[in-house]
Design a protein around this motif. Sequence first.
Motif, PDB file in Angstrom:
ATOM      1  N   ILE A 286     -14.064  39.358 -46.092  1.00 25.50           N
ATOM      2  CA  ILE A 286     -13.418  40.481 -46.777  1.00 25.50           C
ATOM      3  C   ILE A 286     -13.204  41.672 -45.845  1.00 25.50           C
ATOM      4  CG2 ILE A 286     -14.272  39.800 -49.038  1.00 25.50           C
ATOM      5  CD1 ILE A 286     -16.501  41.822 -48.787  1.00 25.50           C
ATOM      6  N   ASN A 287     -13.090  41.395 -44.553  1.00 25.16           N
ATOM      7  CA  ASN A 287     -12.915  42.490 -43.594  1.00 25.16           C
ATOM      8  C   ASN A 287     -11.874  42.151 -42.533  1.00 25.16           C
ATOM      9  OD1 ASN A 287     -14.353  40.505 -42.337  1.00 25.16           O
ATOM     10  ND2 ASN A 287     -16.104  41.766 -41.768  1.00 25.16           N
ATOM     11  N   GLN A 288     -10.787  41.490 -42.940  1.00 24.10           N
ATOM     12  CA  GLN A 288      -9.759  41.058 -42.005  1.00 24.10           C
ATOM     13  C   GLN A 288      -8.665  42.128 -41.895  1.00 24.10           C
ATOM     14  OE1 GLN A 288      -9.919  38.146 -40.287  1.00 24.10           O
ATOM     15  NE2 GLN A 288     -11.831  37.525 -41.288  1.00 24.10           N
ATOM     16  N   PRO A 289      -8.446  42.702 -40.695  1.00 21.08           N
ATOM     17  CA  PRO A 289      -7.440  43.760 -40.544  1.00 21.08           C
ATOM     18  C   PRO A 289      -6.021  43.205 -40.412  1.00 21.08           C
ATOM     19  CG  PRO A 289      -8.534  43.386 -38.447  1.00 21.08           C
ATOM     20  CD  PRO A 289      -9.208  42.479 -39.447  1.00 21.08           C
ATOM     21  N   VAL A 298      -2.414  49.987 -41.725  1.00 20.91           N
ATOM     22  CA  VAL A 298      -3.392  48.913 -41.567  1.00 20.91           C
ATOM     23  C   VAL A 298      -4.153  48.732 -42.872  1.00 20.91           C
ATOM     24  CG1 VAL A 298      -5.448  48.134 -40.332  1.00 20.91           C
ATOM     25  CG2 VAL A 298      -3.618  49.302 -39.091  1.00 20.91           C
ATOM     26  N   GLU A 299      -4.242  47.489 -43.326  1.00 17.68           N
ATOM     27  CA  GLU A 299      -4.988  47.146 -44.531  1.00 17.68           C
ATOM     28  C   GLU A 299      -6.178  46.273 -44.151  1.00 17.68           C
ATOM     29  OE1 GLU A 299      -2.181  44.987 -46.863  1.00 17.68           O
ATOM     30  OE2 GLU A 299      -0.664  46.570 -46.801  1.00 17.68           O
ATOM     31  N   SER A 332      -1.751  39.748 -38.437  1.00 15.96           N
ATOM     32  CA  SER A 332      -3.182  39.935 -38.207  1.00 15.96           C
ATOM     33  C   SER A 332      -3.411  40.727 -36.929  1.00 15.96           C
ATOM     34  CB  SER A 332      -3.881  38.579 -38.093  1.00 15.96           C
ATOM     35  OG  SER A 332      -5.209  38.728 -37.634  1.00 15.96           O
ATOM     36  N   LEU A 333      -4.295  41.717 -36.993  1.00 19.96           N
ATOM     37  CA  LEU A 333      -4.622  42.498 -35.806  1.00 19.96           C
ATOM     38  C   LEU A 333      -5.692  41.824 -34.958  1.00 19.96           C
ATOM     39  CD1 LEU A 333      -4.571  46.161 -37.188  1.00 19.96           C
ATOM     40  CD2 LEU A 333      -2.810  44.916 -35.920  1.00 19.96           C
ATOM     41  N   ASN A 334      -6.287  40.760 -35.468  1.00 25.22           N
ATOM     42  CA  ASN A 334      -7.276  40.029 -34.668  1.00 25.22           C
ATOM     43  C   ASN A 334      -6.629  39.038 -33.721  1.00 25.22           C
ATOM     44  OD1 ASN A 334      -9.593  41.258 -35.651  1.00 25.22           O
ATOM     45  ND2 ASN A 334      -9.850  39.803 -37.333  1.00 25.22           N
ATOM     46  N   SER A 336      -2.856  38.070 -34.157  1.00 24.29           N
ATOM     47  CA  SER A 336      -1.389  38.067 -34.293  1.00 24.29           C
ATOM     48  C   SER A 336      -0.860  36.916 -35.142  1.00 24.29           C
ATOM     49  CB  SER A 336      -0.716  38.042 -32.913  1.00 24.29           C
ATOM     50  OG  SER A 336      -1.049  39.191 -32.175  1.00 24.29           O
ATOM     51  N   VAL A 337      -1.657  36.392 -36.056  1.00 22.08           N
ATOM     52  CA  VAL A 337      -1.210  35.354 -36.977  1.00 22.08           C
ATOM     53  C   VAL A 337      -0.311  35.982 -38.044  1.00 22.08           C
ATOM     54  CG1 VAL A 337      -2.027  33.854 -38.855  1.00 22.08           C
ATOM     55  CG2 VAL A 337      -3.118  33.769 -36.610  1.00 22.08           C
ATOM     56  N   VAL A 338       0.706  35.241 -38.482  1.00 22.09           N
ATOM     57  CA  VAL A 338       1.594  35.696 -39.550  1.00 22.09           C
ATOM     58  C   VAL A 338       0.791  35.911 -40.823  1.00 22.09           C
ATOM     59  CG1 VAL A 338       3.532  35.052 -41.035  1.00 22.09           C
ATOM     60  CG2 VAL A 338       3.626  34.559 -38.574  1.00 22.09           C
ATOM     61  N   GLU A 339       0.902  37.122 -41.398  1.00 21.62           N
ATOM     62  CA  GLU A 339       0.153  37.455 -42.613  1.00 21.62           C
ATOM     63  C   GLU A 339       1.057  37.777 -43.803  1.00 21.62           C
ATOM     64  OE1 GLU A 339      -2.952  37.227 -43.149  1.00 21.62           O
ATOM     65  OE2 GLU A 339      -3.901  37.117 -41.190  1.00 21.62           O
ATOM     66  N   GLY A 340       2.362  37.687 -43.602  1.00 17.89           N
ATOM     67  CA  GLY A 340       3.264  37.940 -44.711  1.00 17.89           C
ATOM     68  C   GLY A 340       4.689  37.608 -44.336  1.00 17.89           C
ATOM     69  N   LEU A 341       5.476  37.163 -45.324  1.00 13.13           N
ATOM     70  CA  LEU A 341       6.884  36.847 -45.132  1.00 13.13           C
ATOM     71  C   LEU A 341       7.709  37.633 -46.142  1.00 13.13           C
ATOM     72  CD1 LEU A 341       6.618  32.964 -44.804  1.00 13.13           C
ATOM     73  CD2 LEU A 341       7.112  34.564 -42.945  1.00 13.13           C
ATOM     74  N   GLU A 342       8.857  38.105 -45.686  1.00 10.69           N
ATOM     75  CA  GLU A 342       9.750  38.893 -46.527  1.00 10.69           C
ATOM     76  C   GLU A 342      11.166  38.340 -46.409  1.00 10.69           C
ATOM     77  OE1 GLU A 342      10.889  43.605 -47.051  1.00 10.69           O
ATOM     78  OE2 GLU A 342      10.164  42.882 -45.118  1.00 10.69           O
ATOM     79  N   CYS A 343      11.721  37.909 -47.522  1.00  9.55           N
ATOM     80  CA  CYS A 343      13.101  37.440 -47.545  1.00  9.55           C
ATOM     81  C   CYS A 343      14.016  38.627 -47.815  1.00  9.55           C
ATOM     82  CB  CYS A 343      13.279  36.379 -48.622  1.00  9.55           C
ATOM     83  SG  CYS A 343      12.317  34.885 -48.335  1.00  9.55           S
ATOM     84  N   LEU A 344      15.064  38.769 -47.036  1.00 10.33           N
ATOM     85  CA  LEU A 344      15.948  39.925 -47.143  1.00 10.33           C
ATOM     86  C   LEU A 344      17.189  39.658 -47.991  1.00 10.33           C
ATOM     87  CD1 LEU A 344      15.786  41.214 -43.457  1.00 10.33           C
ATOM     88  CD2 LEU A 344      14.331  41.804 -45.406  1.00 10.33           C
ATOM     89  N   ASP A 345      17.475  38.385 -48.279  1.00 11.81           N
ATOM     90  CA  ASP A 345      18.671  38.052 -49.043  1.00 11.81           C
ATOM     91  C   ASP A 345      18.378  37.374 -50.373  1.00 11.81           C
ATOM     92  OD1 ASP A 345      20.482  39.051 -47.076  1.00 11.81           O
ATOM     93  OD2 ASP A 345      20.067  37.266 -45.868  1.00 11.81           O
TER      94      ASP A 345
END
Length: 392
Positions: A286-289, A298-299, A332-334, A336-345
């Motif tokens: 529960i402490n992943q930046p 930063v979350e 991810s700040l630890n 650089s793993v992808v932590e979210g995806l956003e579709c623009l269309d």
Amino acid sequence: MTLPAVAPSAVLVLEDGSRFEGRPYGSTGRALGEIVFSTGMTGYQETLTDPSYAGQIVMMTAPHIGNTGVNDEDMESRKIWVAGFVVREPSRVVSNYRAQRSLDEDLVADGVVGISGVDTRAITRRIRSAGAMRSGVFSGAEAALAPEEQLRIVQEQEPMAGMNLSAVVTTPERYDVPAVGERVGSMAVLDLGIKRQTVTYLAEHGFDVTVLPSTTTLAEVRELAPDAVFYSNGPGDPAASGGHVEMLQALLRDGIPYFGICFGNQLLGRALGFETYKLAFGHRGINQPVQDKRTGRVEITAQNHGFAVDAPIEGITESPAGFGRVQVSHVSLNDSVVEGLECLDIPAFSVQYHPEAAAGPHDAFYLFDRFRQLVLDRRNGTATIATSGAAQ
């Protein structure tokens, strides 16, 4: 006089041959699974009852576990799902006004084989060096097996890669949870290992939630005519869930707003045409930046995943599967793993972490509000597809 060797009462065996002797904790017998570690200092009950941990032997890096006991209110699902449990020092007493039972009692009741009294720091360092491995906990009569036999048993079990576990952890039948407060619309939730708080928060954000078994077909989802679709967290390899990916692609083409977390993020990645891969030791605790790439905010997040999406971190990319422009929204700040995806269309986004984390933190809770607004805008014809960034 030479005394005969005494077999340990419990032993943790890793597939590389490492052995850690300790004491039985919970049930006795044999537990097999992938050894992983969780860095949370609190929330052990939420971890144990998170279906995403199915098939894994979970080790807590915090040295003292069980002092607040367990209760019915904090259960994230109907049972403990971990394959086995490893701690350094279990609490000898329970000291919390909310406790209804000791942790040991629940471990025994659910048949979870555990081990205590081991050097969890040494085991963590071993995993950090060699990666997550197949492992086994042997206690009671199983601890008396020859070391070479225990190692053979560990090495012959199936690896996590290629494993589909959603059918194991999903709800056996559909159920409905009505919206709380102002109703936004209906939501079809595919239960791939969902946690109780996720459903609660979706309902509290105005959705009539219909939770569906993982075996639900595309025709059955379309028959519901939902205003939104949600894929939950869950265990296993996303590459082994081709049917769920195909169904999501069809729903995205239907234009239904989509929100996914954890496993749901990986399946969105595959639906968009990206690949997924197995991490060396995953992100758990529960402490992943995590950083929001648009705002720089930063979350601190709660996570539990051993696989990740392989997508370009920088810039905007055309979806290989033909869904328009896509960008990585969080990283991810630890590592650089992808932590979210956003579709623009199309109206779809996902995150790799758990914004509903009941044990905390709650930095990412705004994502529920953001999806609610996305659905409202879509319904009112004022949709703006962009989804990342902190709540305003």
